[in-house]
Design a protein around this motif. Structure first.
Motif, short mmCIF file in Angstrom:
data_model
loop_
_atom_site.label_atom_id
_atom_site.label_comp_id
_atom_site.label_asym_id
_atom_site.label_seq_id
_atom_site.Cartn_x
_atom_site.Cartn_y
_atom_site.Cartn_z
N UNK A 38 3.13 0.77 -4.47
CA UNK A 38 1.90 1.04 -5.22
C UNK A 38 0.76 1.49 -4.32
N UNK A 39 -0.05 2.41 -4.85
CA UNK A 39 -1.29 2.85 -4.20
C UNK A 39 -2.44 2.30 -5.03
N UNK A 40 -3.39 1.64 -4.36
CA UNK A 40 -4.49 1.00 -5.08
C UNK A 40 -5.82 1.66 -4.74
N UNK A 41 -6.59 1.95 -5.83
CA UNK A 41 -7.99 2.32 -5.69
C UNK A 41 -8.85 1.16 -6.12
N UNK A 42 -10.15 1.38 -6.21
CA UNK A 42 -11.06 0.29 -6.53
C UNK A 42 -10.88 -0.23 -7.96
N UNK A 43 -10.30 0.59 -8.83
CA UNK A 43 -10.10 0.16 -10.23
C UNK A 43 -8.65 -0.18 -10.55
N UNK A 44 -7.83 -0.35 -9.53
CA UNK A 44 -6.46 -0.76 -9.77
C UNK A 44 -5.45 0.24 -9.21
N UNK A 45 -4.21 0.12 -9.67
CA UNK A 45 -3.14 0.99 -9.18
C UNK A 45 -3.37 2.42 -9.65
N UNK A 46 -3.27 3.37 -8.70
CA UNK A 46 -3.55 4.77 -9.01
C UNK A 46 -2.38 5.70 -8.68
N UNK A 47 -1.27 5.15 -8.18
CA UNK A 47 -0.13 6.00 -7.87
C UNK A 47 0.91 5.28 -7.03
N UNK A 48 1.81 6.07 -6.45
CA UNK A 48 2.89 5.53 -5.61
C UNK A 48 2.99 6.37 -4.34
N UNK A 49 3.45 5.70 -3.27
CA UNK A 49 3.70 6.42 -2.02
C UNK A 49 4.82 5.71 -1.28
N UNK A 50 5.63 6.49 -0.59
CA UNK A 50 6.84 5.93 0.02
C UNK A 50 6.57 5.09 1.27
N UNK A 51 5.41 5.29 1.91
CA UNK A 51 5.07 4.52 3.11
C UNK A 51 3.85 3.64 2.81
N UNK A 52 4.01 2.31 2.89
CA UNK A 52 2.88 1.43 2.57
C UNK A 52 1.96 1.23 3.78
N UNK A 53 0.73 0.83 3.48
CA UNK A 53 -0.21 0.49 4.54
C UNK A 53 -0.07 -0.98 4.95
N UNK A 54 0.22 -1.86 3.98
CA UNK A 54 0.36 -3.28 4.29
C UNK A 54 1.85 -3.66 4.29
N UNK A 55 2.12 -4.84 4.80
CA UNK A 55 3.52 -5.26 4.95
C UNK A 55 3.95 -6.36 3.99
N UNK A 56 3.03 -6.86 3.18
CA UNK A 56 3.37 -7.96 2.28
C UNK A 56 2.31 -8.15 1.23
#
Length: 464
Positions: A38-56
Motif C-alpha cells: 500500500x501507498x499512503x497519503x495524508x487521507x489514507x491509501x492512495x495506491x500500490x507499489x512493489x517496493x515499500x518504504x517501511x519494513x513492518x
C-alpha cells in the motif's frame, strides 16, 4: 491513583520522547507500479507499489492536506511526502499507539493559512499519558472491539439516508401517477369530464390574464406515463400565465435594499434570504416590469444547480437572477403546490442532462419547460394529493432529524471512548502490571546505548 489523577503505574511524557515522526518519501502516481504494498497519503491509501518504504507495521500521520489524520497499516507500506510515519513504538504496541495518536487532536495543530500543514515539533510537545505495557495491550484490544461496533453503527446509519431519498422519490412518483390516491378515487368517483371542464376554465382565465393572448404550447409526449382514466395530460405552459427567468445582466449591488435571489438562495423547498445580495429599489422596479414576483408564484432553478423549487410565501419584494425561473399560475384555481410536486418528480425521474445545454454553466431552457407534460387530475384530487404528500414528507423529515441526531451521537462516541481509554477508565488496572516507568527506563537506556555507538564513516547515502 497517582498525584496526576492517573491510575497507579501510569506515566506522563512528551510525545517526542516516545516516538519519532519520520518524513514520508515522494512517490508520484506515474512511477507507482500499481501492485504490491500500500501507498499512503495524508487521507489514507492512495495506491500500490512493489517496493515499500517501511519494513513492518506503520502508523501514518497526515502532514500536508489532511493534517493530523491517522492511518494504520499492519505491514510494510510506502508513506508519501505529504505524511509523517511512525515505524517504531515503545514495546512494539502498534495497536495501542494507533489509537493514542488519534486521541491527541493532531488536526488542531495546523498552523498554515494556505496549505494545511503539521509541524512535528508542535506534536512532540504534547503530553501523553502512558499506561503500563500490559495495560496497553488490554486497551488496544478493548478499543478494537468497541470501535468496531461504533463503525458498524455508523455504516448502518449511513445507509439510511439513501433509503429516505428513495422514499421521497417514491412518494412523488406515487403522487403524480395516481397510486397515492387510488382508494380516494374509488370513494369520490372523479370523472375525466370534470378534469376537462376545470382545465378549460383555467385555460380561459389564462388567456384573459395575458396582455397578448396566446395559445399554450403543445406538450411533449415522450415522457408521459400511465395515469388514471379520470386524469388528463397538459403542458406546463397551459397552467401558467408566465414562465420567465430573472435578469440576464448582473445588477449593481448595494449594502442594503431589495433582496436579489439567485440559485444559491433556493434550497430544500424554501427561499433563504439570510445571505442574498441587494439591489436598489429603482433597479428592482425596473426588473419587475419583466419578472414581477408575487406570493403564490413558483420558482425553479434553471442554471448551475438544476431543479430546486420553492413557492413564494412572502409579500416582501425581491428580484431574480437569470439562474432562477418564475412560474406564475394561470388562475387562482391552479394548484401550484401540485405543479411543484410534478416538477420535482420530473427532475428526479428523467435524465435532466438531456434537456440541458451549456458546457461551462448548465442551463435549462424556458422553451423546454413550457412544453413539459404535467398530469392533471381534478382539482379536488390535486388538493388531496398535496395533503397526503405533505404528511409523508413531514414523516420523512422527522426520520431525517432523528437520523442526524443519531449520526451526531455516533460521531462523538469515538473521541469519547479514546479519551476514556487514555484516562485509564476503559479497562481495569492490574496491580501486577510492570509500571510504565520501567518501560521508560528501558527506552532511555536504549537511546543512551545508541548514542554511545561510534558514527559510521564513509559517504553519506544519497537519497532517492
Amino acid at each position: 491513583m497517582s498525584h496526576l489523577g492517573l491510575p497507579a503505574g501510569w506515566a506522563v511524557k512528551n510525545l517526542g520522547d516516545l516516538v519519532e515522526f519520520k518524513y514520508g518519501k515522494a512517490l508520484p502516481d506515474k512511477v507507482r507500479s500499481g501492485a504490491g504494498f500500500p501507498v499512503f497519503g495524508s487521507n489514507g491509501e492512495v495506491g500500490k507499489h512493489e517496493v515499500p518504504l517501511t519494513n513492518g507495521p506503520t502508523i501514518v500521520v497526515g502532514r500536508k492536506g489532511s493534517v493530523g489524520q491517522v492511518h494504520y497499516c499492519p505491514g510494510a507500506c510506502s508513506p508519501i511526502d505529504t505524511t509523517y510515519y511512525v515505524d517504531e513504538v515503545p514495546g512494539r504496541q502498534f495497536g495501542f499507539w494507533r489509537y493514542q495518536l488519534r486521541s491527541l487532536g493532531l488536526e488542531s495543530l495546523n498552523r498554515s493559512t494556505a496549505i494545511p500543514g503539521l509541524n512535528r515539533t508542535d506534536a512532540y510537545s504534547i503530553r501523553v499519558n502512558l499506561p503500563p505495557l500490559a495495560e496497553q495491550v488490554r486497551i488496544a484490544d478493548k478499543l478494537d472491539t468497541v470501535l468496531a461496533r461504533v463503525d458498524a453503527v455508523t455504516d448502518r446509519l449511513a445507509r439510511v439516508a439513501p433509503l429516505l431519498k428513495r422514499f421521497r422519490q417514491s412518494v412523488l412518483a406515487a403522487a403524480t401517477s395516481g397510486r397515492l390516491t387510488e382508494e380516494w378515487r374509488d370513494i369520490n368517483k372523479p370523472t375525466k369530464l370534470l378534469a376537462e371542464v376545470q382545465l378549460g376554465t383555467i385555460t380561459q382565465e389564462r388567456l384573459c390574464r395575458m396582455k397578448k393572448a396566446k395559445n399554450a404550447a403543445e406538450r411533449t409526449r415522450t415522457e408521459e406515463f400511465d395515469v388514471p382514466q379520470s386524469w388528463l395530460w397538459t403542458s406546463l405552459d397551459a397552467l401558467t400565465a408566465k414562465i420567465v427567468d430573472g435578469t440576464h445582466h448582473t445588477p449593481t449591488y448595494v449594502s442594503e435594499g431589495v433582496p436579489f435571489v439567485s440559485v444559491k438562495d433556493i434550497r430544500d423547498g424554501v427561499i433563504d434570504f439570510s445571505n442574498t445580495k441587494f439591489i436598489t429599489e429603482e433597479e428592482h422596479c425596473e426588473l419587475s416590469k419583466r419578472c414581477p414576483v408575487e406570493q403564490g408564484d413558483l420558482l425553479i432553478t434553471k442554471s448551475g444547480t438544476i431543479g430546486r423549487t420553492a413557492i413564494v410565501k412572502t409579500n416582501s419584494p425581491f428580484s431574480l437572477f437569470v439562474s432562477v425561473a418564475l412560474l406564475k399560475p394561470a388562475s387562482r384555481e391552479v394548484n401550484m403546490r401540485f405543479i411543484d410536486l410534478a416538477l420535482q418528480d420530473w427532475i428526479g425521474r428523467i435524465d435532466v442532462s438531456s434537456r440541458i445545454v451549456g458546457s461551462t454553466i448548465k442551463n435549462l431552457h424556458l422553451v423546454d419547460m413550457k412544453v413539459l407534460g404535467i398530469p392533471f387530475p381534478s382539482l379536488d384530487e390535486q388538493a388531496e394529493i398535496v395533503r397526503r404528500v405533505e404528511l409523508l414528507v413531514a414523516f420523512a423529515d422527522r426520520l431525517e432529524a432523528r437520523l442526524q441526531t443519531a449520526q451526531t451521537a455516533a460521531q462523538r462516541l469515538t473521541p469519547a471512548l479514546l479519551a476514556k481509554a487514555f484516562r485509564g477508565e476503559l479497562v481495569p488496572q492490574d496491580p501486577n502490571d510492570e509500571p510504565a516507568a520501567e518501560l521508560l527506563k528501558r527506552l532511555a537506556a536504549a537511546r543512551d546505548s545508541q548514542a554511545a555507538k561510534p558514527a559510521k564513516r564513509g559517504r553519506s547515502a544519497v537519497k532517492t
